[in-house]
Design an enzyme around this catalytic site. Structure first.
Site, mmCIF file in Angstrom:
data_model
loop_
_atom_site.group_PDB
_atom_site.id
_atom_site.type_symbol
_atom_site.label_atom_id
_atom_site.label_comp_id
_atom_site.label_asym_id
_atom_site.label_seq_id
_atom_site.Cartn_x
_atom_site.Cartn_y
_atom_site.Cartn_z
ATOM 1 N N GLU A 215 0.287 -9.216 5.068
ATOM 2 C CA GLU A 215 1.039 -9.081 3.813
ATOM 3 C C GLU A 215 1.108 -10.372 2.986
ATOM 4 O O GLU A 215 2.196 -10.891 2.712
ATOM 5 C CB GLU A 215 2.453 -8.565 4.104
ATOM 6 C CG GLU A 215 2.458 -7.154 4.645
ATOM 7 C CD GLU A 215 3.844 -6.526 4.697
ATOM 8 O OE1 GLU A 215 4.845 -7.262 4.617
ATOM 9 O OE2 GLU A 215 3.917 -5.286 4.808
ATOM 10 N N GLU B 48 0.468 -0.616 7.925
ATOM 11 C CA GLU B 48 1.899 -0.414 8.184
ATOM 12 C C GLU B 48 2.434 0.712 7.303
ATOM 13 O O GLU B 48 2.084 0.807 6.130
ATOM 14 C CB GLU B 48 2.717 -1.675 7.901
ATOM 15 C CG GLU B 48 2.549 -2.797 8.907
ATOM 16 C CD GLU B 48 3.479 -3.962 8.607
ATOM 17 O OE1 GLU B 48 4.538 -3.758 7.982
ATOM 18 O OE2 GLU B 48 3.138 -5.095 9.007
#
Length: 473
Positions: free
Chosen positions: A192, A293
């Protein structure tokens, strides 16, 4: 006996293939293990802060003993056996750079950091489970969130080349160590990332790809999009043998959703649109999709919410909707997450364990003050913060446009005040619960996270198991 994997996974067109056949990777992230997170295991603040507080209370020897046992118990052969029994075939392994390098002794790789990583990768291979090694916390912090373990809300990775250099060295060591392991599906160089300028991330991906390939030409790279895996708008030509990864959390799966989820055509279309936007780049390059995710959080009876079971039913419906969308796209996926203390995991620590009994008052306090960022209900503190949000909005209205763009003034303020400042101050209180504990007591606390002391989130696992049986379409 370890199962045989005769070939490395590789990218061919829109597919990940092994032995010449397409494969969909389906599984979960082992969050809270080699990269700890506050909501997963119950501590406040950032990992390095609570570790420092525990070291002060326990002393070096007991501190090392406790965390070694924690890492051991968190994932054992019983966990691997259970995971494989659901028909899932891949576990994403988030790791913190601090296991492999010391900030006070940079550029010296700590081989002891491989002890538990090797153990879990070997256990997974024994049960036919692939693994993806994910650098969840890089030196300097590759994103502005708590899980990059910097102790602040700045991604300094992007403004100091030294942090990037050290990250390259870590990946070179990991590539050297795992280059012949065919059960390692590949490497996820940065979790991320949040590069406000967008171009620095792309430059780093080019650099880390070259560094890894010089040592290990075979493993896939799993490359997250910018701004928490959601933005590929600046990406150009794809790198070879690389899978581009989005993260696809739904606002309907968290407290205070836009509206109750009932599965209306409009709600389903909303989720389809969100996923399509995140995967537009993969469609353009005609490459495979990996959703690294996603997944709702769940309520418990202890949350004090009367209709908590109905809320969970809605969130399971959200999950089913998302999985059906991924199936139509032949997307590989890794749900967040495998194990925690009862918030989101496929398995969770029983309330009857030593750890949960000891920390029950502290965990209740954390809920009341909304200390964590992830999925917390800010209702108890909303009235306290509303005047400050209004004041900040008037004094510095540009806060509402501050990067990342999806965060507004209230979130920026809460992140800094509650999730950084206040949570950091709670670390000593958390550590005080461990004061005076013997090694036997510390072992019992750590063992609370072992498979035999955990419960299964049955409905979640049934949904995942059913999807695990789906073939390519």
């Amino acid at each position: 006996m370890t199962k045989s994997a005769t070939e490395f996974l590789k990218v061919e067109g829109k597919n990940i293939v092994v032995d010449g056949k397409p494969i969909i990777l389906k599984g979960a992230g082992l969050g809270g293990w080699m990269n700890m997170e506050n909501f997963i295991t119950g501590y406040p603040g950032h990992e390095y802060q609570v570790r420092a507080a525990l070291k002060k209370v326990l002393g070096q020897e007991k501190y090392e003993y406790f965390f070694d046992k924690f890492l051991e118990y968190f994932f054992t052969e019983e966990d691997a056996k259970f995971f494989a029994s659901l028909g899932l075939n891949c576990i994403r392994l988030p790791v913190n750079y601090r296991h492999f390098e010391d900030d006070m002794n940079p550029r010296v790789f700590k081989k002891e950091g491989l002890k538990h990583l090797d153990r879990v990768i070997d256990l997974c291979s024994k049960y036919g489970i692939y693994t993806v090694i994910d650098l969840h916390a890089a030196p300097g912090g590759q994103n502005v969130d708590w899980h990059s373990d910097t102790g602040n809300n700045q991604a300094l990775f992007w403004v100091h080349k030294d942090f990037q250099d050290r990250t390259i060295l870590i990946w070179e060591e990991l590539a050297r160590h795992y280059k012949d392991n065919t059960w390692v599906a590949g490497y996820n160089p940065l979790n991320e990332p949040t590069d406000e300028e967008h171009v620095r991330l792309l430059d780093f991906y080019v650099r880390v790809e070259k560094a890894i390939r010089a040592i290990d030409p075979d493993h896939i790279l799993f490359l997250d999009g910018n701004t928490f895996g959601a933005d590929f708008s600046h990406f150009g030509e794809p790198l070879p043998n690389s899978v581009y990864a989005c993260h696809d959390y739904s606002s309907y799966g968290f407290p205070n959703p836009p509206e109750p989820f009932t599965g209306t055509p409009e709600q389903i279309a909303y989720h389809e649109k969100q996923f399509a936007r995140k995967c537009d780049y993969m469609a353009k390059i005609a490459g495979p999709i990996w959703n690294g995710e996603f997944g709702p959080v769940y309520q418990q009876a202890t949350d004090g919410i009367p209709n908590w079971e109905k809320i969970n039913e809605e969130r399971y419906a959200v999950l089913k909707t998302q999985l059906s969308i991924y199936a139509r796209s032949n997307a590989s996926w890794s749900i967040w997450l495998y194990k925690d203390i009862g918030f989101q995991g496929m398995t969770y620590v029983s309330e009857d364990t030593a750890y949960m009994k000891l920390l029950a008052p502290f965990l209740q306090k954390k809920r009341e003050v909304a200390a964590d960022s992830w999925g917390c209900d800010i209702t108890p503190v909303k009235k306290v913060f509303e005047p400050f949000v209004e004041w900040l909005s008037k004094a510095a209205p540009s806060t509402d446009q501050r990067y990342p763009p999806m965060w507004k003034t209230d979130k920026h303020l809460g992140r800094i005040v509650r999730n950084c400042l206040m949570s950091e101050e709670l670390c000593a209180e958390y550590a005080s619960y461990f004061e005076g504990k013997t090694e036997a007591e510390l072992d019992e606390l750590a063992k609370s996270f072992s498979y035999e002391n955990c419960k299964q989130r049955v409905t979640l696992n049934e949904i995942l198991q059913e999807d695990g049986r789906r073939a390519l379409v």
